[in-house]
Write a protein that holds these residues in place. Structure first.
Motif, mmCIF file in Angstrom:
data_model
loop_
_atom_site.group_PDB
_atom_site.id
_atom_site.type_symbol
_atom_site.label_atom_id
_atom_site.label_comp_id
_atom_site.label_asym_id
_atom_site.label_seq_id
_atom_site.Cartn_x
_atom_site.Cartn_y
_atom_site.Cartn_z
ATOM 1 N N ASN A 8 50.510 49.222 46.632
ATOM 2 C CA ASN A 8 50.850 48.458 45.433
ATOM 3 C C ASN A 8 49.936 47.248 45.230
ATOM 4 O OD1 ASN A 8 52.994 50.125 44.753
ATOM 5 N ND2 ASN A 8 54.458 48.941 45.924
ATOM 6 N N TYR A 9 49.260 46.821 46.284
ATOM 7 C CA TYR A 9 48.445 45.613 46.210
ATOM 8 C C TYR A 9 46.945 45.862 46.310
ATOM 9 C CZ TYR A 9 52.741 42.945 46.784
ATOM 10 O OH TYR A 9 53.987 42.402 46.601
ATOM 11 N N GLY A 10 46.551 47.014 46.852
ATOM 12 C CA GLY A 10 45.124 47.205 47.078
ATOM 13 C C GLY A 10 44.719 48.647 47.218
ATOM 14 N N GLN A 24 40.626 52.964 54.902
ATOM 15 C CA GLN A 24 40.750 53.820 56.081
ATOM 16 C C GLN A 24 42.234 54.085 56.274
ATOM 17 O OE1 GLN A 24 38.637 52.294 59.476
ATOM 18 N NE2 GLN A 24 36.661 52.552 58.506
ATOM 19 N N ASN A 25 42.596 54.918 57.238
ATOM 20 C CA ASN A 25 43.986 55.333 57.366
ATOM 21 C C ASN A 25 44.991 54.186 57.352
ATOM 22 O OD1 ASN A 25 43.354 58.039 57.388
ATOM 23 N ND2 ASN A 25 43.254 58.162 59.609
ATOM 24 N N SER A 26 44.785 53.181 58.120
ATOM 25 C CA SER A 26 45.722 52.058 58.195
ATOM 26 C C SER A 26 45.057 50.740 57.808
ATOM 27 C CB SER A 26 46.305 51.952 59.602
ATOM 28 O OG SER A 26 47.028 53.117 59.919
ATOM 29 N N VAL A 27 44.116 50.818 56.867
ATOM 30 C CA VAL A 27 43.356 49.635 56.450
ATOM 31 C C VAL A 27 43.285 49.594 54.927
ATOM 32 C CG1 VAL A 27 41.158 48.411 56.606
ATOM 33 C CG2 VAL A 27 41.951 49.783 58.543
ATOM 34 N N PHE A 28 43.635 48.429 54.365
ATOM 35 C CA PHE A 28 43.600 48.235 52.923
ATOM 36 C C PHE A 28 42.792 46.999 52.573
ATOM 37 C CE2 PHE A 28 47.130 51.054 53.236
ATOM 38 C CZ PHE A 28 47.239 51.687 52.014
ATOM 39 N N GLU A 29 42.006 47.086 51.501
ATOM 40 C CA GLU A 29 41.348 45.928 50.905
ATOM 41 C C GLU A 29 42.177 45.528 49.699
ATOM 42 O OE1 GLU A 29 37.358 47.064 49.917
ATOM 43 O OE2 GLU A 29 36.696 46.958 51.999
ATOM 44 N N MET A 30 42.455 44.219 49.573
ATOM 45 C CA MET A 30 43.285 43.732 48.481
ATOM 46 C C MET A 30 42.649 42.519 47.828
ATOM 47 S SD MET A 30 46.952 43.941 50.337
ATOM 48 C CE MET A 30 47.478 45.434 51.166
ATOM 49 N N LEU A 31 42.468 42.605 46.538
ATOM 50 C CA LEU A 31 41.962 41.492 45.751
ATOM 51 C C LEU A 31 43.186 40.866 45.084
ATOM 52 C CD1 LEU A 31 39.285 40.173 45.077
ATOM 53 C CD2 LEU A 31 39.078 41.706 43.132
#
Length: 96
Positions: free
Chosen positions: A29-31, A35-42
């Protein structure tokens, strides 16, 4: 600001598997998953607080781990990618 969220949810039982799914859904919902357990969020400061509150409601603090790295406003210079890029680039225009 750009943040990088990583998580490690213990899913050795059925409750853990549910937590893992919920953590991933919140992060989506945020980014963007990179990768499997990695999110980039702006996100902005208010969204970051909201994200933390939502994640804290779900995880088991005795078994799970979430790490949030603050990359700041000049994040483009702080990320090097070797190999394929997953997902879309943060901040790019997406036309549907």
């Amino acid at each position: 600001m750009m943040v990088l969220v990583t998580y490690d949810v213990d899913f050795t039982d059925s409750k853990g598997a549910k937590r893992l799914h919920k953590v991933a859904k919140i992060c989506e919902n945020y980014g963007v998953r990179v990768q499997n357990s990695v999110f980039e969020m702006l996100i902005d400061s208010a969204q970051l607080i909201e994200l933390k509150v939502n994640l804290e409601k779900i995880i088991d603090k005795e078994a799970d781990s979430i790490r949030i790295y603050h990359l700041g406003k000049k994040w483009e210079r702080k990320i090097d990618v070797i190999g394929i890029e997953k997902g879309i680039q943060q901040g790019d225009t997406l036309i549907l």
